[in-house]
Design an enzyme around this catalytic site. Structure first.
Site, PDB file in Angstrom:
ATOM      1  N   HIS A 153       0.817  -1.216   0.000  1.00 54.19           N
ATOM      2  CA  HIS A 153       0.000   0.000   0.000  1.00 54.19           C
ATOM      3  C   HIS A 153       0.852   1.267   0.000  1.00 54.19           C
ATOM      4  CE1 HIS A 153      -4.038  -1.791   0.704  1.00 54.19           C
ATOM      5  NE2 HIS A 153      -3.276  -2.822   1.021  1.00 54.19           N
ATOM      6  N   ASP A 177       3.557   9.485  -0.838  1.00 55.71           N
ATOM      7  CA  ASP A 177       2.383   8.710  -0.451  1.00 55.71           C
ATOM      8  C   ASP A 177       2.158   7.607  -1.477  1.00 55.71           C
ATOM      9  OD1 ASP A 177       0.134   8.142   1.115  1.00 55.71           O
ATOM     10  OD2 ASP A 177      -0.464  10.246   1.207  1.00 55.71           O
TER      11      ASP A 177
HETATM   12  C1  GDG Z   1      -2.041   3.860   3.319  1.00 56.28           C
HETATM   13  C2  GDG Z   1      -1.035   4.557   2.364  1.00 56.28           C
HETATM   14  C3  GDG Z   1      -2.750   4.465   0.549  1.00 56.28           C
HETATM   15  C4  GDG Z   1      -8.497  10.179   7.901  1.00 56.28           C
HETATM   16  N1  GDG Z   1      -8.890  10.938   8.937  1.00 56.28           N
HETATM   17  C5  GDG Z   1     -10.126  10.530   9.284  1.00 56.28           C
HETATM   18  C6  GDG Z   1     -10.497   9.490   8.432  1.00 56.28           C
HETATM   19  N2  GDG Z   1      -9.479   9.289   7.596  1.00 56.28           N
HETATM   20  C7  GDG Z   1      -9.483   8.289   6.512  1.00 56.28           C
HETATM   21  C8  GDG Z   1      -9.546   8.944   5.155  1.00 56.28           C
HETATM   22  C9  GDG Z   1      -8.968   7.857   4.265  1.00 56.28           C
HETATM   23  C10 GDG Z   1      -7.990   7.149   5.204  1.00 56.28           C
HETATM   24  O1  GDG Z   1      -8.295   7.549   6.536  1.00 56.28           O
HETATM   25  C11 GDG Z   1      -6.545   7.560   4.936  1.00 56.28           C
HETATM   26  O2  GDG Z   1      -6.125   6.964   3.766  1.00 56.28           O
HETATM   27  P1  GDG Z   1      -4.867   7.487   2.926  1.00 56.28           P
HETATM   28  O3  GDG Z   1      -4.835   6.738   1.661  1.00 56.28           O
HETATM   29  O4  GDG Z   1      -5.019   8.950   2.730  1.00 56.28           O
HETATM   30  O5  GDG Z   1      -3.588   7.264   3.846  1.00 56.28           O
HETATM   31  P2  GDG Z   1      -2.909   6.101   4.796  1.00 56.28           P
HETATM   32  O6  GDG Z   1      -3.690   5.923   6.049  1.00 56.28           O
HETATM   33  O7  GDG Z   1      -1.502   6.545   4.977  1.00 56.28           O
HETATM   34  O8  GDG Z   1      -2.988   4.740   3.958  1.00 56.28           O
HETATM   35  C12 GDG Z   1      -1.777   5.370   1.319  1.00 56.28           C
HETATM   36  C13 GDG Z   1      -3.649   3.680   1.514  1.00 56.28           C
HETATM   37  O9  GDG Z   1      -2.852   2.964   2.479  1.00 56.28           O
HETATM   38  C14 GDG Z   1      -4.523   2.655   0.760  1.00 56.28           C
HETATM   39  O10 GDG Z   1      -3.773   1.797  -0.028  1.00 56.28           O
HETATM   40  O11 GDG Z   1      -3.585   5.288  -0.259  1.00 56.28           O
HETATM   41  O12 GDG Z   1      -0.860   5.938   0.401  1.00 56.28           O
HETATM   42  O13 GDG Z   1      -0.137   5.379   3.102  1.00 56.28           O
HETATM   43  O14 GDG Z   1      -9.943   6.925   3.867  1.00 56.28           O
HETATM   44  O15 GDG Z   1     -10.867   9.282   4.871  1.00 56.28           O
HETATM   45  N3  GDG Z   1     -11.673   8.870   8.493  1.00 56.28           N
HETATM   46  C15 GDG Z   1     -12.556   9.289   9.458  1.00 56.28           C
HETATM   47  N4  GDG Z   1     -12.240  10.283  10.328  1.00 56.28           N
HETATM   48  C16 GDG Z   1     -11.045  10.943  10.274  1.00 56.28           C
HETATM   49  O16 GDG Z   1     -10.792  11.839  11.090  1.00 56.28           O
HETATM   50  N5  GDG Z   1     -13.747   8.693   9.558  1.00 56.28           N
END
Ligand code: GDG
Length: 458
Positions: free
Chosen positions: A158, A366
């Protein structure tokens, strides 16, 4: 159709009534598991202290068996906080300066992977397809093969895969590459990550490409590919539309009092570029004094991994920085930055994305970044906001309608903010439609199907 066995560090615990906490990845994998029947195995998130963990906790729900294991305190420290989060995470995000390599942690990482394999193997049937997720579990296939399993086993990373010069700073890089060679299919987020991986094999002289997505390395032949993860685009768009009625979203709309909203949403992590982003916002206001009192920048940053010292320090640093900018630029009736350091409900989040005129997504590095995709999906088609996106997020390879920025170049991000807030609606609609069409076509179900199809094909 063969049964599917998913293994990930954490498992979205089955809840009463069988509802998985919202989140695209969990929803997509759950749907695939329900369709084919199968097992989802991982760490419960709990520690057994220094005692040997109890046998697997098996919970059946419909077609899915959840198989959860506790870990000892030492395991959690060495495998999870140690090697996974203090070595692999920084290395894969190009942060050699933050990697704290230690033999004890490395040994703990391989030991816990062996432990997972020993707990999982008795549950596996000969034609099960196994799908392992993320950097915590790279050696799992090698351990399962050692125990005689001949199943199809796939791996999806990921996070980014770094170039050779970065990876090779990690003393056990060859072991990690060897671990990957035991899978039948290794999936990365983007073609850049895949190229980096191929470059690492070549540089070390341990393998190379055979063409047609095949690699040979360390005496094994396996497939590699880029599979950009998506979100449940259509469902999320509907979710955001309905969230407008949510009382917390109505309150938020009232509290910004007609000001234009800029939103940032990230787990608190040094890879997300939050401090550079606050600098860019400050620069934007200083360079555009007419915007004083006209915008609100809302940064939602739930805590993560607070046990790791760098994360604790960062929490303090971001809070102080937001406070300093507010003190310097704010007025009695205007707080420029609203900084929330906890998680908020998914419905409210979707509604806030829709309210915001700019989605500011500027990680330094990322794998993909799902926030960028969620922001686009949440927009009102008639009056969509603008996505300002780091060129170093995997999502930048797909979201061509975004304003791409280099997050290290604070000035360019500040300029992109100014450009976004004055962009005519026709331009915004055109950019948004291009991105939304792509996201509808490349949603998380498609990602899941593409990967499983290629894993099944010999
Ligand atoms: C890893 C990789 C890759 C965030 N704050 C809140 C909240 N979130 C949710 C977002 C989103 C998720 O968390 C974060 O996903 P990301 O993709 O932005 O980042 P990582 O956690 O680092 O994930 C990344 C991912 O895996 C998938 O393969 O894209 O590059 O690092 O869904 O909405 N959700 C809620 N409250 C919050 O305060 N409910």
């Amino acid at each position: 159709m063969s049964r599917l066995v998913v293994v990930s560090n954490r498992v979205p615990a089955p809840e009463k009534g069988g509802i998985v906490p919202a989140g695209g990845l969990a929803v997509a994998l759950k749907a695939a598991l329900e369709e084919r029947g199968g097992i989802w195995m991982g760490w419960s998130g709990k520690s057994s202290g220094e005692r040997e963990p109890e046998p697997l906790n098996l919970q059946q729900q419909g077609n899915i068996t959840y198989a959860l294991t506790d870990l000892t305190d030492t395991d959690v420290e060495e495998y999870y906080h140690g090697f996974a989060n203090r070595v692999l995470w920084p290395i894969c995000h190009y942060r050699l300066d933050l990697a704290e390599y230690g033999r004890k942690e490395m040994a703990g990482y391989f030991r816990v992977n062996r432990f997972f394999a020993h707990r999982l193997a008795p549950l596996i049937q000969p034609d099960d397809v196994i799908w392992v997720h993320d950097y915590h579990l790279i050696p799992l296939a090698a351990e399962l093969r050692q125990m005689g399993l001949r199943n199809r086993i796939g791996f999806f990373l990921h996070i980014p895969w770094p170039p050779a010069d970065v990876l090779f700073a990690m003393p056990v890089h060859e072991e990690i590459m060897r671990g990957l060679s035991h899978y039948d299919l290794v999936g990365f987020q983007t073609d850049h990550d895949l190229e980096n991986f191929a470059g690492c094999l070549r540089r070390e002289g341990i393998g190379g490409e055979l063409g047609d997505g095949r690699f040979s390395a360390l005496g094994r032949v396996f497939k590699g590919g880029a599979y950009s993860i998506g979100i449940e685009t259509a469902a999320f768009a509907e979710f955001a539309r309905s969230a407008e009625r949510h009382s917390a979203v109505r309150k938020a709309r009232k509290s910004i009092e007609g000001r234009q909203l800029i939103i940032g949403v990230d787990r608190l992590d040094y890879s997300k570029g939050i401090t550079q982003r606050i600098d860019a916002f400050e620069r934007f206001i200083l360079a555009n004094p007419g915007q004083t009192g006209q915008v609100t920048y809302l940064q939602i940053t739930p805590k993560s991994r607070s046990e790791v010292p760098e994360y604790e320090a960062m929490q303090k640093m971001v809070a102080e920085q937001a406070g300093r900018v507010n003190g310097a630029l704010g007025a009695i009736d205007w707080v420029p930055i609203r900084y929330i350091n906890r998680s908020i409900g998914r419905h409210v989040l979707a509604g806030l994305y829709r309210l915001a005129k700019v989605g500011l997504v500027t990680p330094l590095r990322d794998g993909m970044n799902l926030v960028a995709k969620e922001y686009v999906a949440a927009q009102d088609p008639e009056d969509p906001g603008v996505l300002v996106l780091s060129r170093f997020a995997g999502a930048a390879r797909e979201l061509k309608g975004a304003l791409l920025v280099n997050p290290y170049d604070v000035e360019s991000t500040a300029n992109a903010l100014a450009r976004s807030l004055s962009m005519p609606v026709e331009d915004r609609r055109e950019r948004w439609k291009q991105m939304m069409d792509h996201l509808l076509d490349h949603d998380v179900s498609r990602w899941c199907e593409d990967f499983l199809r290629d894993l099944a094909a010999k």
